[in-house]
Motif scaffolding. Structure first.
Motif, PDB file in Angstrom:
ATOM      1  N   THR A 277       6.107  -8.484  -8.859  1.00 14.48           N
ATOM      2  CA  THR A 277       6.547  -8.372  -7.297  1.00 14.48           C
ATOM      3  C   THR A 277       5.752  -7.129  -6.850  1.00 14.48           C
ATOM      4  N   ARG A 279       6.797  -4.810  -5.100  1.00 13.74           N
ATOM      5  CA  ARG A 279       7.391  -3.698  -5.393  1.00 13.74           C
ATOM      6  C   ARG A 279       7.310  -2.879  -6.841  1.00 13.74           C
ATOM      7  N   GLU A 280       6.997  -3.931  -7.918  1.00 14.06           N
ATOM      8  CA  GLU A 280       6.971  -3.764  -9.172  1.00 14.06           C
ATOM      9  C   GLU A 280       5.392  -2.998  -9.514  1.00 14.06           C
ATOM     10  N   ASP A 282       3.849  -1.192  -7.151  1.00 10.89           N
ATOM     11  CA  ASP A 282       3.747   0.292  -6.702  1.00 10.89           C
ATOM     12  C   ASP A 282       2.387   0.835  -6.334  1.00 10.89           C
ATOM     13  N   PRO A 307       8.014  -6.583   0.150  1.00 14.51           N
ATOM     14  CA  PRO A 307       8.125  -5.852  -1.470  1.00 14.51           C
ATOM     15  C   PRO A 307       8.585  -6.958  -2.543  1.00 14.51           C
ATOM     16  N   ASN A 308       9.291  -7.864  -2.250  1.00 18.80           N
ATOM     17  CA  ASN A 308       9.895  -8.592  -3.425  1.00 18.80           C
ATOM     18  C   ASN A 308       9.088  -9.628  -3.649  1.00 18.80           C
TER      19      ASN A 308
END
Length: 334
Positions: A277, A279-280, A282, A307-308
């Motif tokens: 994702t 988010r992961e 970053d 973000p997901n």
């Protein structure tokens, strides 16, 4: 190169025909052997003035007189052509064009730019900045002579509306063709021909008139750009939306802070970061760039993605940042 070689071949053929005419003439009229006829022919056309092998008959003297007059023009022409090739760099230019042709034949997934006018020049500058291979087809032979050597090697002199020029530029292996000619009819014709020669090529065409846009799409263009219209909108937006335009100019490399928009496909990502994702990943904390867009292979573009959102096969990330941060992103995630 073909035109230059034709002149050289023509001069060579004229010289061979002249020598052959002299040999057969002296053998037939004077009964000379092949060796003596060859010697007499060379002595005559070179006008060195050596004595005849044997005294000439009346017919032989008339033939020699006509032969000398006839060969004055041919010999002068042949010498001028060979002098041009040997001492004025013509032969070197042909050799360079030969090597250039071989280099183009080895290109694959390159970009073909038709025309090196104002739009074509800016196109090439951007392709150089993007480190993409490209070939320029330009009709004006004078333009490449005033360019740096690294650009000269990318030029093919020819008419982009002709099939031969597109074949020479490797249209069958090209990933895209950008036609920037000022004549809309030429751009339509190039689009039509390019689509026929390579059904998968991405065609970006310039249009000056609004009614040409539909014709270009019908001819096979993938995208149509109208510089005059875009210029008018840009000038109007400088009044109505000056700060938006100022920000967009930063994206174009204008100003001290040069922002860049880059696209990274799923295939460009390191296997460690695939199917993760946003988010992961970053990316903001790790590199300083911002993911401003996401192209889903099913739903299309998404601005400011959630973000997901998971990055899957055939997906594309659009990231924004300064050049240094973009390079950090490439090193870490590619």
């Amino acid at each position: 190169m073909r035109k230059s070689l034709k002149r050289l071949i023509k001069a060579g053929i004229l010289l061979i025909l002249s020598i052959a005419a002299g040999i057969f003439g002296y053998m037939g009229l004077e009964g000379y052997s092949l060796q003596d006829a060859m010697y007499m022919t060379v002595v005559t056309i070179s006008t060195v003035g050596f004595q005849e092998v044997h005294p000439l008959s009346g017919a032989g003297k008339i033939f020699t007189t006509i032969y000398i007059i006839f060969n004055l023009g041919i010999f002068a022409y042949v010498i001028s052509i060979f002098t041009t090739y040997l001492f004025e760099g013509e032969l070197q230019q042909i050799f360079k064009e030969f090597l250039q042709g071989r280099e183009v034949k080895n290109l694959k997934d390159h970009v073909i730019v038709c025309g090196y006018g104002r739009n074509g020049k800016k196109t090439c500058e951007e392709l150089i900045n993007g480190k993409l291979n490209f070939v320029v087809i330009e009709r004006n032979e004078e333009i490449p002579r005033h360019l740096p050597d690294y650009l000269k090697s990318r030029f093919l002199i020819g008419n982009a509306t002709l099939d031969d020029a597109l074949h020479a530029a490797g249209i069958e292996r090209a990933s895209a063709i950008i036609t920037t000619l000022p004549n809309d009819a030429d751009n339509v014709f190039i689009s039509l021909t390019a689509r026929e020669l390579n059904p998968k090529v991405n065609i970006i065409a310039r249009a000056s008139e609004e009614n040409t846009e539909k014709k270009l799409y019908r001819a096979g263009a993938s995208h149509v750009v109208m510089p005059d219209t875009l210029g008018g909108l840009h000038m109007a937006h400088l009044v109505t939306k000056p700060f938006v335009i100022e920000f967009l100019e930063l994206l174009s490399g204008v100003g001290e802070t040069k922002l860049m928009l880059e696209e990274f496909s799923f295939e460009c990502l390191n296997s460690t970061y695939r199917n993760k994702t946003i988010r992961e990943l970053d990316v903001r904390n790790e590199t300083g760039v911002t993911i401003v867009g996401f192209k889903d292979n099913r739903q299309g573009f998404k601005f400011n993605p959630d973000p997901n959102t998971k990055i899957g096969e055939n997906d594309v990330l659009i990231v924004l940042g300064i050049e240094e941060d973009i390079e950090k992103f490439k090193k870490r995630y590619s």
